[in-house]
Design an enzyme around this catalytic site. Structure first.
Site, PDB file in Angstrom:
ATOM      1  CE  LYS A 114      -7.843 -11.060  10.675  1.00  0.00           C
ATOM      2  NZ  LYS A 114      -7.724 -11.821  11.903  1.00  0.00           N
TER       3      LYS A 114
ATOM      4  CG  HIS B 273      -2.233  -0.625   1.050  1.00  0.00           C
ATOM      5  ND1 HIS B 273      -2.382  -1.981   1.035  1.00  0.00           N
ATOM      6  CD2 HIS B 273      -3.477  -0.106   0.830  1.00  0.00           C
ATOM      7  CE1 HIS B 273      -3.669  -2.273   0.841  1.00  0.00           C
ATOM      8  NE2 HIS B 273      -4.341  -1.163   0.706  1.00  0.00           N
TER       9      HIS B 273
END
Lengths: 305, 197
Positions: free
Chosen positions: B106, B38
């Protein structure tokens, strides 16, 4: 009479690690299936059914049910006349290294200062070994590969002794509320009460070794387990923290006498993938699997076999 | 709770039809990226450099898989999700720059991500934690890997998947978030239970 060799023991323990990471103990499977039947929230029910699909598939195909195969901890109960007692520590390290390659399991041992991963699941004090030396010549051994996500939300809380059981309950409820969806619920909560700071945490982890179907032999403790089970489930966190009736699959408590001035409560959260395997090994190499309903540990095949 | 089956590239209009609690299954291209990928992707974009993969219309998966290399080909052994909040500080930029349609992780994400999902037309979904075996089964092929210098968990794994799911929509383009709702109800439940002790 044949004698158990080092190679045989390493091999059996490597297969024990594989059994643990690919197949859930029956009590955990049953608890998840019961939760699925009971669950009234449709999203929660969907998650529970996919968890059942996942552990069925991992057992059938012999692959780790979760990619986080955890930090390896061994709980050893060894007879002082067990023939390989002197080399047991290095045997456990060797089995852990071997399992990393032939199960395979993810390398999860990182130097806390440099951040370097050892690559084979061993390192300083890791795998951690809990020793209990007993009379006799057998070895009873449990491997607990516990995931990082659920270890992250475990907590030690120092409760004011005057608050008693109410204070203990408050500590547990707040810890599980703060954990929310992070430890991959539905979880199992292992709680250690009393002793000291380190003892409470250790007892919390030892509590996880008891099957979910057994309540503590002390009726007061058994009652506390049942009450907390209901109270934690009424928090409504639900599977993966998306709401529902099922937040915990079980609450297991262990306790020790404490100092008059302190009441430590060690709260250990364990994800639904509550993996463990227990083997009993005799000096002549008879191996019984105590944790799973399989007749022979050598029916567990390793990579390349 | 409606069930959808998508093929990548997924259209923005299909994503905007989704609501929280819907369940989707995806076939096509999934690309993994976690903390370091990222950071590097956003940095590359801001320096005007190309990144080696196309997220547009595809699925971004917060995952660090167990992989195996045999001969010269990679395969995925187990590939469940990792905790998404670690990417919260940067995800809104990632969505703006690379336009993934579905994010899978999650634990849920927060306000900045929710805003970006609504603005650029994407959803955040949960793949239930620990379902590594089920995820691996839906992965048909490792198409490629980039940025392997970050280590195998942190690399960009380009995966061809079939019926990858269940992916539960927990944050949609209508600014709805299950995570926000649950935070509120569980906090009320906690206070109620504590008051009865």
């Amino acid at each position: 009479m044949t004698t158990l060799s080092r190679e045989q023991l390493v091999d059996a323990l490597t297969r024990g690690i594989k059994l643990a990471v690919t197949s859930l103990p029956q009590d955990v499977k049953d608890a998840i299936k019961q939760a699925y039947e009971r669950e009234s929230n449709p999203v929660a029910k969907k998650i529970l059914s996919s968890i059942i699909d996942n552990f069925t598939l991992s057992e059938k195909d012999g692959i780790p049910m979760c990619q986080d195969t955890g930090t390896i901890t061994w709980f050893v109960k060894v007879g002082k006349d067990f023939p390989l007692i002197r080399e047991l520590e290095s045997i456990l390290q060797e089995a852990t290294r071997k399992a990393t390659k032939v199960v395979p399991i993810r390398p999860n041992a990182v130097d806390p200062l440099t951040g370097k991963n050892s690559g084979d699941n061993t390192g300083r004090f890791i795998p951690w070994i809990n020793w209990e030396i007993v009379d006799g010549d057998d070895l009873e051994i449990t491997v607990l590969p516990k995931g990082g996500g659920s270890e992250y939300t475990s907590q030690l809380r120092m409760v004011s002794p005057g608050l008693g059981i109410k204070g203990i309950k408050e500590a547990v409820l707040k810890t599980i509320f703060e954990a929310g969806g992070k430890p991959c619920p539905p979880i199992i909560v292992g709680i250690g009460i009393g002793g000291g700071a380190d003892i409470a945490m250790k007892l919390g982890k030892i509590a996880l070794l008891r099957p979910l179907t057994l309540r503590h032999q002390n009726p007061k403790v058994a009652q506390l387990e049942e009450e907390l089970f209901n109270e934690l489930n009424s928090l409504g966190i639900g599977p993966m923290g998306l709401g529902g009736d099922t937040t915990v699959l079980g609450v297991n408590i262990e306790y020790a006498h404490r100092h008059p001035a302190t009441l430590p409560v060690g709260i250990v959260t364990q994800c639904w993938a509550a993996r463990k395997a227990t083997l009993k090994i005799t000096p002549n190499g008879e191996i019984t699997v105590l944790s799973h309903n399989i007749p022979n540990i050598f029916s567990i095949k390793l990579l390349g076999e | 709770m409606t069930e959808y089956h998508f093929k990548t590239p997924i259209k923005e209009e299909d994503i905007r039809k989704l609501h929280v609690e819907d369940v989707i299954y995806v076939s096509g291209t999934v690309i993994t990226a976690r903390d370091q990928a990222h950071r590097r992707a956003v940095q590359f974009h801001e320096e005007g450099k190309e990144i080696p993969v196309t997220f547009t219309g595809n699925v971004l998966y917060h995952c660090g898989p167990i992989v195996m290399k045999q001969d010269d080909s990679w395969s995925v052994v187990s590939a469940g999700p990792t905790t998404s909040t670690r990417m919260e500080y940067i995800e809104h930029k990632f969505i703006e720059y690379f336009r993934p349609r579905v994010i899978v992780g999650k634990g849920g994400m927060k306000e900045k991500t929710l805003e970006a999902l609504s603005k650029y037309g994407a959803v955040y979904t949960i793949f239930p934690g620990g379902l590594g075996a089920l995820a691996a089964k839906s992965i048909k092929r490792v198409v490629g890997v980039e940025w392997i210098d970050l280590g195998t968990p942190e690399a960009l794994w380009i995966l061809e998947v079939e019926e990858f799911g269940p992916l539960i929509v927990t944050m949609d383009t209508h600014r709805e978030s299950i995570h926000k709702v649950i935070e509120k109800t569980t906090s009320e439940n906690l206070n109620r239970i504590l008051s009865k002790l």
